[in-house]
Design an enzyme around this catalytic site. Structure first.
Site, PDB file in Angstrom:
ATOM      1  N   GLY A  30      -4.870  10.292   7.087  1.00  0.00           N
ATOM      2  CA  GLY A  30      -5.934  10.038   8.317  1.00  0.00           C
ATOM      3  C   GLY A  30      -5.941   9.019   8.484  1.00  0.00           C
ATOM      4  CG  HIS A  31      -3.661   6.393   9.722  1.00  0.00           C
ATOM      5  ND1 HIS A  31      -3.097   6.871   8.161  1.00  0.00           N
ATOM      6  CD2 HIS A  31      -2.826   5.889  10.621  1.00  0.00           C
ATOM      7  CE1 HIS A  31      -2.127   7.161   9.021  1.00  0.00           C
ATOM      8  NE2 HIS A  31      -1.630   6.940  10.343  1.00  0.00           N
ATOM      9  CB  THR A  86     -11.086  18.092   5.522  1.00  0.00           C
ATOM     10  OG1 THR A  86     -11.980  16.974   4.678  1.00  0.00           O
ATOM     11  CG2 THR A  86      -9.753  18.088   5.288  1.00  0.00           C
ATOM     12  CB  VAL A 130     -17.479  -8.099   8.713  1.00  0.00           C
ATOM     13  CG1 VAL A 130     -17.023  -8.257   7.040  1.00  0.00           C
ATOM     14  CG2 VAL A 130     -16.853  -8.416   9.756  1.00  0.00           C
ATOM     15  NE  ARG A 132      17.700  21.330  -7.256  1.00  0.00           N
ATOM     16  CZ  ARG A 132      17.632  21.682  -8.691  1.00  0.00           C
ATOM     17  NH1 ARG A 132      18.827  20.865  -9.040  1.00  0.00           N
ATOM     18  NH2 ARG A 132      16.805  22.828  -9.852  1.00  0.00           N
ATOM     19  CE  LYS A 139      -3.711   4.590   2.646  1.00  0.00           C
ATOM     20  NZ  LYS A 139      -5.398   4.415   1.461  1.00  0.00           N
ATOM     21  CG  LEU A 183     -18.524  -7.350   1.983  1.00  0.00           C
ATOM     22  CD1 LEU A 183     -18.844  -6.825  -0.003  1.00  0.00           C
ATOM     23  CD2 LEU A 183     -18.045  -8.949   2.072  1.00  0.00           C
ATOM     24  CG  ASP A 184     -19.190  -3.042   7.512  1.00  0.00           C
ATOM     25  OD1 ASP A 184     -18.432  -3.286   7.327  1.00  0.00           O
ATOM     26  OD2 ASP A 184     -19.603  -2.529   8.464  1.00  0.00           O
ATOM     27  NE  ARG A 206     -13.489   9.671   3.664  1.00  0.00           N
ATOM     28  CZ  ARG A 206     -13.576   9.206   5.226  1.00  0.00           C
ATOM     29  NH1 ARG A 206     -14.411   7.894   4.950  1.00  0.00           N
ATOM     30  NH2 ARG A 206     -12.206   9.338   5.628  1.00  0.00           N
ATOM     31  CG  ASP A 254     -10.316   8.674   3.134  1.00  0.00           C
ATOM     32  OD1 ASP A 254      -9.015   9.137   4.122  1.00  0.00           O
ATOM     33  OD2 ASP A 254     -10.761   9.336   2.146  1.00  0.00           O
ATOM     34  CD  GLN A 274      -2.215  11.386   1.148  1.00  0.00           C
ATOM     35  OE1 GLN A 274      -0.945  10.530   0.529  1.00  0.00           O
ATOM     36  NE2 GLN A 274      -2.165  12.198   1.926  1.00  0.00           N
TER      37      GLN A 274
END
Ligand code: IMP
Length: 442
Positions: free
Chosen positions: A40-41, A316, A430, A142, A16, A347-348, A320, A13, A239
């Site tokens: 999740g993005h 989910t 930001v 397998r 990315k 950073l903001d 966090r 998270d 991840q």
């Protein structure tokens, strides 16, 4: 032209997706190489928010190949829903390419993920319950079902039969335990239906195969062709390093390898094909699920991060856990990945905090100074972080667009981090939109 990997350096998270979307501008292909719909993005484009779990972040670039590599585990139902969602938003998936060698997440994997977690009780890993672990386990054992199996009814039936046979006992246990498990489940959490019938499964998955067939490709060759033609290929990690099956905080990890090196296996390219590695790091730390987290905060500073950073899981919806930036862990992650640049996101979110702490070493419970990320799980569990305090910045920075627009304290924070880990920070986020970034040279 390089193969470029974009990977998470914390517990996921880190943002990315946004960085991939930006760096994809001059790439010809964006390739996912591990994980599944546990990821999740979120990408914000022209004020519109897009959430993906399986489809690579590059899908919004219609002129680029968007590849789901062999190392990914695919829940075909989820994938088809994402394709349909994009269609409704007027975005074509024609550039989506799916590896025939990728493994499938089957309904019994989801059942077993949930059952295993409930069985573990207090020791549970806090998985996303999307069937990731059991699907990778079957791959190693397998008895996995691959995308290519969807195209042949006889093979599909035989393979599902073999996989079910192997799970009969576990699934029976689940039936017996169902009432008890339901009681133990989180409020509102429904246990999936454990009654699996071979005929129904085969029919359902043949249907998925039929719909996915136009996307199935030799994705490894596609990557080679693009690289050999001198085009830029982005390998997009899901991840992050500390959730890596081998190098993360095992057993509280995911079941794949999210580090840059795994792009070779999960896409089928050689190490020399990857010449740039971008580590994405959030300006603070978050973690979903269980496991050690030395810099975790339970105070107002943590609440500030959770609230301003809207720290709820994309997959989910779980809150966090939040904490200070951990430079011991970051240094470990950048080395593991061979990161050549860092992109610092969010950073903001830190604006308004009086001081900013960063962990620079740990202290073991016996009092030993630990400058390096400890390899022993028990040591990490009881390690206490030691911090350097840096000045906070009161001003909002959401409108900053160049390094000079940042307050001195924000710049000092960036320099401290890059000096400590020895990797330059090249991009700073930001705010959530793709315009809210600053190219820096710190
Ligand atoms: P699994 O990947 O669902 O098996 O979950 C294993 C661990 O990885 C759990 O702690 C999850 O919360 C964590 N995890 C999996 N995917 C992500 C992600 O995309 N972001 C953050 N944590 C994740």
């Amino acid at each position: 032209m390089p193969g470029l990997a974009i990977v998470g350096t914390q517990w996921g998270d880190e943002g990315k997706g946004k960085i991939t979307d930006l760096l994809a501008e001059d790439a010809s292909a964006i390739v996912r190489f591990q994980g599944g719909n546990n990821a999740g993005h979120t990408i914000v484009r022209d004020g519109e928010e897009f959430k993906f779990h399986l489809i690579p972040s590059g899908i919004l670039h219609e002129d680029k190949y968007c590849v789901i590599g062999n190392g990914v585990v695919i829940d075909p139902k989820v994938l088809l829903e994402e394709i349909e969602g994009l269609r409704k938003a007027g975005i074509s998936s024609a550039n989506l390419k799916i590896s025939a060698n990728a493994h499938l997440i089957m309904p019994y994997h989801i059942l077993l993920d949930t059952a295993d977690e409930l069985k573990l009780g207090k020791l549970s890993i806090g998985t996303t319950r999307r069937g990731i672990g059991p699907a990778y386990a079957d791959k190693a054992f397998r008895i996995g079902i691959r995308v290519q199996d969807l195209l042949d009814e006889k093979i599909l039936r035989k393979k599902i039969m073999a996989a079910l046979e192997n799970k009969r006992q576990q699934l029976q246990e689940l039936t017996v335990r169902r009432r008890k498990l339901q009681k133990e489940a989180q409020p509102g959490e429904e246990l999936p239906d454990e009654r699996l019938d071979l005929h129904g499964l085969v029919e359902e998955f043949l249907g998925y195969g039929h719909r996915l067939e136009p996307f199935i490709t030799d994705t490894t060759r596609l990557c080679w062709n693009e690289l050999d033609a001198g085009n830029k290929v982005i390998f997009e990690g899901a991840q992050a390093a500390l959730l890596d099956l081998d190098h993360g905080t095992y057993p509280f990890v995911t079941s794949s390898n999210p580090i840059a090196g795994a792009a070779c296996v999960g896409a089928g390219v050689g190490p020399t094909d990857i010449t740039e590695v971008w580590g994405v790091v959030k300006a603070y730390t978050t973690r979903v699920g269980s496991g050690p987290f030395p810099t975790e905060l339970f105070d107002d500073n943590g609440a500030h991060m959770a609230e301003r950073g809207v720290e709820f899981g994309t997959t989910t919806g779980r809150p966090r856990r939040c904490g200070w930036l951990d430079l011991v862990a970051l240094k470990y992650a950048t080395r593991l990945n061979g990161a050549t640049s860092l992109a610092m996101t969010k950073l903001d979110v830190l604006a308004g905090l009086d001081t900013l702490s960063v962990a620079v070493r740990y202290r073991s419970k016996e009092g030993a100074v630990l400058d390096e990320f400890p390899y022993h799980q028990s040591v990490l569990h009881s390690a206490t972080p030691e911090y350097v305090e840096l000045p906070g910045f009161g001003d909002e920075i959401v409108d900053a667009r160049s390094e000079d627009d940042l307050p001195p304290a924000a710049r000092e924070y960036l320099s401290f981090v890059s000096d400590f880990v020895g990797v330059p920070i090249t991009l700073v986020g930001v705010g959530p939109s793709r315009e809210q970034v600053i190219w820096v040279n710190v």
